[in-house]
Every structure is written in C-alpha cells, then in structure tokens.
Design a protein around this motif. Structure first.
Motif, PDB file in Angstrom:
ATOM      1  N   VAL A 138      51.600  27.047  51.026  1.00 54.01           N
ATOM      2  CA  VAL A 138      52.450  27.273  52.220  1.00 54.01           C
ATOM      3  C   VAL A 138      52.044  28.273  52.685  1.00 54.01           C
ATOM      4  CG1 VAL A 138      54.926  27.702  52.732  1.00 54.01           C
ATOM      5  CG2 VAL A 138      54.496  26.003  50.921  1.00 54.01           C
ATOM      6  N   VAL A 139      51.973  28.277  54.145  1.00 55.52           N
ATOM      7  CA  VAL A 139      51.361  29.391  54.979  1.00 55.52           C
ATOM      8  C   VAL A 139      52.758  29.893  55.682  1.00 55.52           C
ATOM      9  CG1 VAL A 139      49.940  30.357  56.930  1.00 55.52           C
ATOM     10  CG2 VAL A 139      49.231  28.595  55.165  1.00 55.52           C
ATOM     11  N   GLN A 185      42.583  21.401  47.344  1.00 51.07           N
ATOM     12  CA  GLN A 185      42.081  21.653  45.788  1.00 51.07           C
ATOM     13  C   GLN A 185      43.212  21.583  44.940  1.00 51.07           C
ATOM     14  OE1 GLN A 185      39.593  25.461  45.868  1.00 51.07           O
ATOM     15  NE2 GLN A 185      40.778  25.557  47.939  1.00 51.07           N
ATOM     16  N   THR A 186      43.045  21.387  43.690  1.00 51.37           N
ATOM     17  CA  THR A 186      43.878  21.411  42.875  1.00 51.37           C
ATOM     18  C   THR A 186      44.000  23.025  42.084  1.00 51.37           C
ATOM     19  OG1 THR A 186      42.369  20.820  41.124  1.00 51.37           O
ATOM     20  CG2 THR A 186      43.750  19.195  42.001  1.00 51.37           C
ATOM     21  N   LEU A 205      42.537  29.019  49.154  1.00 50.05           N
ATOM     22  CA  LEU A 205      43.410  27.934  48.724  1.00 50.05           C
ATOM     23  C   LEU A 205      44.321  27.537  49.868  1.00 50.05           C
ATOM     24  CD1 LEU A 205      44.006  26.078  46.165  1.00 50.05           C
ATOM     25  CD2 LEU A 205      45.765  27.823  45.575  1.00 50.05           C
ATOM     26  N   GLU A 206      44.872  28.424  50.608  1.00 40.43           N
ATOM     27  CA  GLU A 206      45.491  28.155  51.660  1.00 40.43           C
ATOM     28  C   GLU A 206      44.663  27.555  52.902  1.00 40.43           C
ATOM     29  OE1 GLU A 206      49.011  31.661  52.652  1.00 40.43           O
ATOM     30  OE2 GLU A 206      46.914  31.751  53.326  1.00 40.43           O
ATOM     31  N   SER A 238      47.186  35.531  57.182  1.00 41.06           N
ATOM     32  CA  SER A 238      48.444  35.274  56.445  1.00 41.06           C
ATOM     33  C   SER A 238      48.738  36.287  55.385  1.00 41.06           C
ATOM     34  CB  SER A 238      47.880  33.861  55.566  1.00 41.06           C
ATOM     35  OG  SER A 238      46.889  34.160  54.777  1.00 41.06           O
ATOM     36  N   ILE A 239      49.394  36.155  54.559  1.00 43.61           N
ATOM     37  CA  ILE A 239      50.202  37.127  53.548  1.00 43.61           C
ATOM     38  C   ILE A 239      48.998  37.227  52.448  1.00 43.61           C
ATOM     39  CG2 ILE A 239      51.701  37.477  51.874  1.00 43.61           C
ATOM     40  CD1 ILE A 239      53.991  35.954  53.395  1.00 43.61           C
ATOM     41  N   PRO A 240      48.185  36.389  51.999  1.00 48.46           N
ATOM     42  CA  PRO A 240      47.322  36.879  51.138  1.00 48.46           C
ATOM     43  C   PRO A 240      46.166  37.522  51.805  1.00 48.46           C
ATOM     44  CG  PRO A 240      47.650  34.465  50.855  1.00 48.46           C
ATOM     45  CD  PRO A 240      48.553  34.928  52.016  1.00 48.46           C
TER      46      PRO A 240
END
Length: 196
Positions: free
Chosen positions: A142-143, A129-130, A123-124, A152-154
């Motif tokens: 938000v990254v 996308q919705t 998604l990042e 990134s965090i995820p």
C-alpha cells in the motif's frame, strides 16, 4: 504534512549525493579533495547533532503518519521503526557527550534500516512479488504517500537512514584525522626529547 516530509527527503538526498560525490571524487581529483576537507571541517562539529535531528524527525514523522494521519504501518514499516527509534537516544547522547565513536554502533543500525527500506520500496514498486512480511490487515504494497513521482514512506525512511550514515561517516573520518594529528604531534614531541 506529506509534502513537507517529501521536501525534507529531497534535502536529505541532495546532502547524501554531495557526501558521496565528495568522498569518492576526492580520491581522483585534488580540487574535490580540498572541497571535501572544507565541507568535512564545516559539517563535522555539528554532524552528530544533525544526525540526531534526522533520526528525531524520522521518528516524529512516522508517529505523525500512524497516530495523526492514521496510516496503518505494515510489518516492514515496523522493522524500519525498530532501526530508527533507538537512533534518537543513541545519537542524542553521543551529540551531548561528543562521542565520535558512536559511528561504530549507529552506522550498522542505520544500514540495517536502509536495507529494509530498500526492500520495502522495491516491493511497493513491484507489488506482484510474494513477500513473507506482508499481512492482509496492513499490506506492505500500500502506497500511502506518493510525491514527486518517486517519494513514498519507505523512500523517506531510506533517505533518513542514508543521511545518518553519511553524517556519521563524516564523524568517523574527522575523528580519524584528529587521531592521526594527535599521533603525529606525539611523535614530534617524543622525537624531540629522544634526540641527543
């Protein structure tokens, strides 16, 4: 701190790749099977403690990012925390009591967290996308951290969950081998006593 977390993520990723290569490669190459057995034998005694440390680091890292660095966690971050935080006491108690059966309930929890982290990461990467989980106050796209052009965090969360699953897979495999060895030993003893 974010660079330190990114470096720990790379270490975790290398460990996960090694576990996967040894586990899958051992099925087709005898040399890798021997290497797998040697690694499993070396890692297995401390695998629960290592999994606990990964979960603890992930938990403390997420708390640092929100409470010290003041990054506002989005809904998906909270879902990943819901999967990570319980792993700390679960794995800590399992390591303390040497409960090799912990994989039965810790792997599903870590796997759920990993699936959420994968969804969040993609998604990042594709923010057009919705998403039903995003909010205006804390959007999931938000990254906050972007290190080495992919972390990134995820992604950090995914690496932690994957490492925990890998370590618990080693625990499961070595526990199964111990059970097989015990059964074989028991069979030898019962066969010896039953012989005329």
């Amino acid at each position: 701190m974010s660079t330190l977390f990114a470096l720990l993520t790379i270490v975790a990723d290398v460990a996960v790749v090694a576990i996967v290569v040894l586990a899958l490669g051992s099925r087709i190459a005898p040399g890798l099977a021997r290497a797998r057995d040697a690694v499993w034998e070396t890692v297995a005694p401390s695998a629960l403690w290592l999994a606990f440390l990964v979960a603890l680091t992930g938990t403390l890292g997420s708390l640092y990012l929100s409470e010290v660095a003041h990054f506002t966690p989005c809904t998906l971050c909270w879902y990943q925390r819901i999967a990570m935080y319980p792993l700390v006491p679960i794995l800590g108690i399992a390591a303390w009591t040497r409960d090799s059966r912990v994989w039965r309930y810790a792997i599903p929890l870590a796997a759920i967290g990993a699936v959420i982290a994968i969804y969040h990461y993609q998604l990042e990467r594709f923010p057009t996308q919705t998403s039903v989980s995003c909010s205006v106050e804390a959007p999931c796209t938000v990254v906050w951290i972007w290190r080495f052009q992919f972390i990134s965090i995820p992604f950090m969360a995914l690496s932690a969950f994957a490492t925990i699953v890998g370590l618990l897979a080693i625990v499961r495999a070595t526990a199964r081998l111990d059970i097989d060895d015990d059964a074989a030993t028991l069979g030898e003893h019962s066969g010896a006593t039953a012989a005329p």
